[in-house]
Motif scaffolding. Structure first.
Motif, PDB file in Angstrom:
ATOM      1  N   ASP A   8      26.380 -44.079  15.861  1.00 29.89           N
ATOM      2  CA  ASP A   8      27.762 -43.206  15.873  1.00 29.89           C
ATOM      3  C   ASP A   8      28.118 -43.585  17.301  1.00 29.89           C
ATOM      4  N   THR A   9      27.798 -42.678  18.160  1.00 31.18           N
ATOM      5  CA  THR A   9      28.018 -42.960  19.418  1.00 31.18           C
ATOM      6  C   THR A   9      28.570 -44.318  19.893  1.00 31.18           C
ATOM      7  N   LEU A  48      25.844 -38.886  26.046  1.00 31.15           N
ATOM      8  CA  LEU A  48      26.802 -39.578  26.388  1.00 31.15           C
ATOM      9  C   LEU A  48      27.123 -39.192  28.266  1.00 31.15           C
ATOM     10  N   VAL A  49      27.886 -37.409  28.484  1.00 30.09           N
ATOM     11  CA  VAL A  49      28.238 -36.860  29.655  1.00 30.09           C
ATOM     12  C   VAL A  49      27.098 -36.478  30.481  1.00 30.09           C
ATOM     13  N   LEU A  75      25.116 -51.202  26.433  1.00 28.15           N
ATOM     14  CA  LEU A  75      24.633 -50.954  24.850  1.00 28.15           C
ATOM     15  C   LEU A  75      23.339 -50.060  25.605  1.00 28.15           C
ATOM     16  N   LEU A  76      22.555 -50.632  25.995  1.00 21.64           N
ATOM     17  CA  LEU A  76      21.313 -50.157  27.288  1.00 21.64           C
ATOM     18  C   LEU A  76      21.233 -48.652  27.455  1.00 21.64           C
ATOM     19  N   SER A  77      21.873 -48.875  28.476  1.00 19.82           N
ATOM     20  CA  SER A  77      22.380 -47.237  28.584  1.00 19.82           C
ATOM     21  C   SER A  77      22.973 -46.240  27.489  1.00 19.82           C
ATOM     22  N   ILE A  78      23.275 -46.962  26.153  1.00 15.45           N
ATOM     23  CA  ILE A  78      23.794 -45.818  25.485  1.00 15.45           C
ATOM     24  C   ILE A  78      22.571 -45.563  25.233  1.00 15.45           C
ATOM     25  N   ILE A  79      21.846 -46.264  24.317  1.00 11.99           N
ATOM     26  CA  ILE A  79      20.439 -45.957  23.715  1.00 11.99           C
ATOM     27  C   ILE A  79      20.033 -45.673  24.269  1.00 11.99           C
ATOM     28  N   GLU A  80      19.467 -45.648  25.377  1.00 12.02           N
ATOM     29  CA  GLU A  80      18.300 -44.801  26.158  1.00 12.02           C
ATOM     30  C   GLU A  80      18.820 -42.955  26.557  1.00 12.02           C
ATOM     31  N   ALA A 123      22.549 -56.785  28.620  1.00 14.52           N
ATOM     32  CA  ALA A 123      22.769 -57.717  29.156  1.00 14.52           C
ATOM     33  C   ALA A 123      24.303 -57.340  28.602  1.00 14.52           C
ATOM     34  N   MET A 124      23.914 -56.521  26.934  1.00 15.64           N
ATOM     35  CA  MET A 124      25.214 -56.523  26.491  1.00 15.64           C
ATOM     36  C   MET A 124      25.829 -55.339  26.650  1.00 15.64           C
ATOM     37  N   ARG A 125      27.321 -55.533  27.267  1.00 17.82           N
ATOM     38  CA  ARG A 125      28.340 -55.268  28.106  1.00 17.82           C
ATOM     39  C   ARG A 125      29.257 -53.958  26.715  1.00 17.82           C
ATOM     40  N   LEU A 126      29.942 -53.033  27.133  1.00 22.86           N
ATOM     41  CA  LEU A 126      31.007 -52.403  25.954  1.00 22.86           C
ATOM     42  C   LEU A 126      32.016 -52.925  26.112  1.00 22.86           C
ATOM     43  N   SER A 127      32.455 -54.106  26.869  1.00 20.91           N
ATOM     44  CA  SER A 127      33.810 -54.059  27.504  1.00 20.91           C
ATOM     45  C   SER A 127      33.128 -55.525  26.617  1.00 20.91           C
ATOM     46  N   ASP A 128      32.145 -56.269  26.347  1.00 18.56           N
ATOM     47  CA  ASP A 128      32.212 -57.586  25.190  1.00 18.56           C
ATOM     48  C   ASP A 128      32.408 -56.850  24.031  1.00 18.56           C
TER      49      ASP A 128
END
Length: 141
Positions: A8-9, A48-49, A75-80, A123-128
């Motif tokens: 969801d995040t 995330l904040v 995506l890894l930064s969001i997952i972590e 490697a996957m960016r939010l922009s992708d």
């Protein structure tokens, strides 16, 4: 594989990445747009904040916005931020004491898959994902 809160995040972060940079959006608006429960989304976005991936602002013009360009958020930064840094260390079969000395049936293969997944998410960016959304390659966020 990812927790529902993490899924969801990621969806909410993608939604934010489709909006103009620096524009704040209320979490209730994001929740309504993605049909997600507000209390759970608010709690996840707060993570995330704290991870400096989002900026939160109070007041009438408040809400949340990306803290940096979508191309700089993996995506890894969001997952972590949501699921923690030990997410990929857990046994794929849910055995608590699975390790190299006492491996589970999938331990060796999971080591390979885990590394591939870590590399993919790093490697996957939010922009992708945003590019795919704006080009309508995906039907929904």
């Amino acid at each position: 594989m990812l927790s529902s809160a993490c899924q969801d995040t990621i969806r909410a972060a993608v939604w934010l990445s489709t909006k103009p940079a620096g524009e704040f959006h209320r979490i209730q608006v994001i929740s309504d747009a993605l049909d997600l429960p507000f209390p759970f989304l608010a709690k996840s976005l707060q993570k995330l904040v704290h991870a400096h991936l989002l900026i939160s602002q109070r007041g009438a013009t408040g809400g949340v916005t990306l803290a940096r360009e979508a191309s700089e958020i993996t995506l890894l930064s969001i997952i972590e931020a949501v699921d923690g840094t030990t997410f990929f260390d857990a046994c794929v079969l849910g055995i608590g004491d699975c390790e190299a000395e006492k491996p589970c049936a999938l331990h060796a293969q999971w080591d390979i898959w885990r590394q591939e997944m870590l590399e993919m998410y790093a490697a996957m960016r939010l922009s992708d994902i945003t590019d795919d959304v704006t080009l309508r390659k995906v039907k929904r966020i």
